[in-house]
Write an enzyme that holds these catalytic residues in place. Sequence first.
Site, PDB file in Angstrom:
ATOM      1  N   ARG A  56       0.856  -1.192   0.000  1.00  0.00           N
ATOM      2  CA  ARG A  56       0.000   0.000   0.000  1.00  0.00           C
ATOM      3  C   ARG A  56       0.890   1.238   0.000  1.00  0.00           C
ATOM      4  O   ARG A  56       1.616   1.487   0.949  1.00  0.00           O
ATOM      5  CB  ARG A  56      -0.915  -0.018   1.230  1.00  0.00           C
ATOM      6  CG  ARG A  56      -1.926   1.123   1.253  1.00  0.00           C
ATOM      7  CD  ARG A  56      -2.975   0.901   2.326  1.00  0.00           C
ATOM      8  NE  ARG A  56      -2.453   1.038   3.671  1.00  0.00           N
ATOM      9  CZ  ARG A  56      -3.137   0.719   4.766  1.00  0.00           C
ATOM     10  NH1 ARG A  56      -4.353   0.212   4.666  1.00  0.00           N
ATOM     11  NH2 ARG A  56      -2.613   0.894   5.960  1.00  0.00           N
ATOM     12  N   SER A  91     -12.824  -3.546  -0.066  1.00  0.00           N
ATOM     13  CA  SER A  91     -13.087  -3.175   1.318  1.00  0.00           C
ATOM     14  C   SER A  91     -14.567  -2.906   1.532  1.00  0.00           C
ATOM     15  O   SER A  91     -15.213  -2.246   0.712  1.00  0.00           O
ATOM     16  CB  SER A  91     -12.292  -1.918   1.696  1.00  0.00           C
ATOM     17  OG  SER A  91     -10.912  -2.172   1.706  1.00  0.00           O
ATOM     18  N   LYS A  95      -5.244   3.925   9.122  1.00  0.00           N
ATOM     19  CA  LYS A  95      -6.211   4.144   8.041  1.00  0.00           C
ATOM     20  C   LYS A  95      -7.265   5.118   8.535  1.00  0.00           C
ATOM     21  O   LYS A  95      -8.180   4.754   9.267  1.00  0.00           O
ATOM     22  CB  LYS A  95      -6.846   2.812   7.600  1.00  0.00           C
ATOM     23  CG  LYS A  95      -7.671   2.929   6.320  1.00  0.00           C
ATOM     24  CD  LYS A  95      -7.921   1.576   5.713  1.00  0.00           C
ATOM     25  CE  LYS A  95      -8.846   1.631   4.510  1.00  0.00           C
ATOM     26  NZ  LYS A  95      -8.391   2.531   3.457  1.00  0.00           N
TER      27      LYS A  95
END
Length: 217
Positions: free
Chosen positions: A42, A111, A140
Amino acid sequence: MKPSIFPYKLYLVTDEALCLGRDFFWVVEEALKGGVDVVQIREKLLPLEDFIRKAEQLKAICEKYHVPLIINDSVEVAKIVDAEGLHVGQEDANIMEAKTTLGSGKALGLSLENMGDLRKPFSEEAWYYGVSPIYATPTKMDTKTEWGLEGLAHLRKATDKPLVAIGRVKIENAASIISHGADCLAVVSGICSAPSPAHAAEAFRKKIEEGSNHQLW
């Protein structure tokens, strides 16, 4: 990685800042030695060319351990490095566009931030769902609410898709998350920041096994 078979239990989501100054690739390889069986890179801020180079180097390490590499969000990077798959969020790349670009043989993760996301168009195209976040986490910040164990159990009853739980997953709560319906745990700081990423991964694997033996659903 096949959509009907999801044997993965421990999913590392990388974060170089959380490696605490240690070599990023060393941290990931140690985690692989400890039992991580799928890796997602990521990189939200890295320029495209740098992202590609980093993903290519990481893929070579993953291939040594026969572990799939998933790219977060970037369809372009996933295609260029021929990654095993792509993971997208609700506000990221369109999953149908990703499937068209990458082909039907690549893993697609999506997600889910709430039960409503499960009913959105094309959500069924995902091979697995990232249940995000189980608990709110500073790694996050763009999520709205946390699922909690009850929310996870409710989602488990609503879908047969594999569920990958992420969001403040720790050794202390790993078994409970698995027992409430997660198929796999996605870990960021719990491995990246651990004194020994290999030992941390081993500890998570033991807790996953413990949770699997005490499933509540």
